[in-house]
Design a protein around this motif. Structure first.
Motif, mmCIF file in Angstrom:
data_model
loop_
_atom_site.group_PDB
_atom_site.id
_atom_site.type_symbol
_atom_site.label_atom_id
_atom_site.label_comp_id
_atom_site.label_asym_id
_atom_site.label_seq_id
_atom_site.Cartn_x
_atom_site.Cartn_y
_atom_site.Cartn_z
ATOM 1 N N ASP A 1 -4.418 1.136 5.433
ATOM 2 C CA ASP A 1 -3.397 0.226 5.920
ATOM 3 C C ASP A 1 -2.936 0.685 7.299
ATOM 4 O O ASP A 1 -3.628 1.442 7.978
ATOM 5 N N THR A 2 -1.769 0.237 7.733
ATOM 6 C CA THR A 2 -1.291 0.588 9.073
ATOM 7 C C THR A 2 -1.170 2.087 9.258
ATOM 8 O O THR A 2 -1.427 2.617 10.342
ATOM 9 N N TRP A 3 -0.799 2.801 8.173
ATOM 10 C CA TRP A 3 -0.486 4.213 8.334
ATOM 11 C C TRP A 3 -1.345 5.148 7.501
ATOM 12 O O TRP A 3 -1.480 6.323 7.849
ATOM 13 N N HIS A 4 -1.879 4.695 6.407
ATOM 14 C CA HIS A 4 -2.361 5.640 5.411
ATOM 15 C C HIS A 4 -3.754 5.289 4.904
ATOM 16 O O HIS A 4 -4.168 4.130 4.951
ATOM 17 N N ALA A 5 -4.443 6.322 4.390
ATOM 18 C CA ALA A 5 -5.767 6.166 3.792
ATOM 19 C C ALA A 5 -5.731 6.692 2.357
ATOM 20 O O ALA A 5 -5.111 7.717 2.081
ATOM 21 N N MET A 6 -6.409 5.973 1.459
ATOM 22 C CA MET A 6 -6.499 6.378 0.059
ATOM 23 C C MET A 6 -7.921 6.172 -0.431
ATOM 24 O O MET A 6 -8.586 5.200 -0.057
ATOM 25 N N ILE A 7 -8.388 7.044 -1.310
ATOM 26 C CA ILE A 7 -9.696 6.920 -1.945
ATOM 27 C C ILE A 7 -9.471 6.644 -3.425
ATOM 28 O O ILE A 7 -8.728 7.378 -4.094
#
Length: 244
Positions: A58-64
């Protein structure tokens, strides 16, 4: 309120500088020239078993995220966890900012300029982060890993946790002390990039300096996988004996 995981772009804009999510052309060239898949890990060989993972940005964050099959307990640490349809997600944050509320401009400078304690978030959710983030726009990338690539990804993520005792919990997420410190060159983007590289994807962690730079690499990897996947589908049904 901004979900305060990755704050590199905030620090730059707050000081009147250049937004780092705008990727200069020479960076794009470097990304394209340096990254390549790890042979034997990714993409999976035609007809071989594969495992699906999802990367939310998203605008700020990464998730797996890992899909959790029905009636299957999947845990980051010891075999217990959520059972049923859903996703197990991994992320990374600065502990002082996210868990202790030490934010503001001083928090930005601290998080970026000094190595500080990081935490690894492991959560169980009905949907992936890209579908529930309060900071859109979000992109969702889906990759298929080989057995060995999947094993290495899981092993890498588990190795980023310094202790099996969580330091905090929020909803269906738990936060564990991270092995590595949080700083400008090791934010959630680099954390996710390192994990994907361990699985064999054509990602260069050093160039995941911002959301934009990481997105360039993810799009490139997703695009490069398409021809391989198409070939695998063709080989799965092609039978030379049927050829006149």
């Amino acid at each position: 309120m901004m979900r305060p995981y990755c704050i590199l772009r905030l620090a730059i804009t707050a000081s009147g500088g250049v937004r780092l999510n705008v990727v200069p052309p020479f960076i794009v060239l470097l990304l394209g020239g340096c990254a390549s898949p790890v042979e034997g890990l990714w993409p999976p060989a035609a007809g071989a078993p594969s495992h699906t993972i999802h990367v939310s940005l998203d605008t700020w964050h990464a998730m797996i995220a890992f899909p959790v099959p029905p009636s299957f307990a999947l845990s980051p640490l010891d075999g217990g966890g959520m059972s049923g349809d859903g996703f197990e997600e991994w992320g990374y944050a600065e502990r002082a900012w996210y868990l202790e509320g030490r934010q503001g401009l001083g928090g930005v400078l601290r998080a970026l300029l000094w190595p500080t304690e990081g935490v690894v978030e492991v959560g169980y959710h009905d949907t992936v982060w890209a579908d529930r983030t309060p900071q859109p726009p979000a992109e969702l990338f889906t990759f298929h890993l080989s057995d060995e690539g999947f094993r290495r990804l899981r092993a890498h993520l588990k190795a980023t946790i310094a202790s099996q005792e969580p330091v905090a919990a929020a909803g269906t997420s738990q936060f564990y002390p991270a092995v590595r410190s949080y700083h400008m060159l090791h934010t959630c983007h680099q954390y996710a990039a390192e994990a994907l590289r361990a699985a064999g994807l054509p990602i260069v962690p050093f160039w995941a300096l911002s959301r934009g730079a990481f997105a360039v690499q993810l799009r490139r990897a997703a695009g490069s996988a398409e021809p391989h996947q198409a070939a695998a589908r063709w080989l799965s049904w092609y039978n030379p004996a049927d050829t006149p």
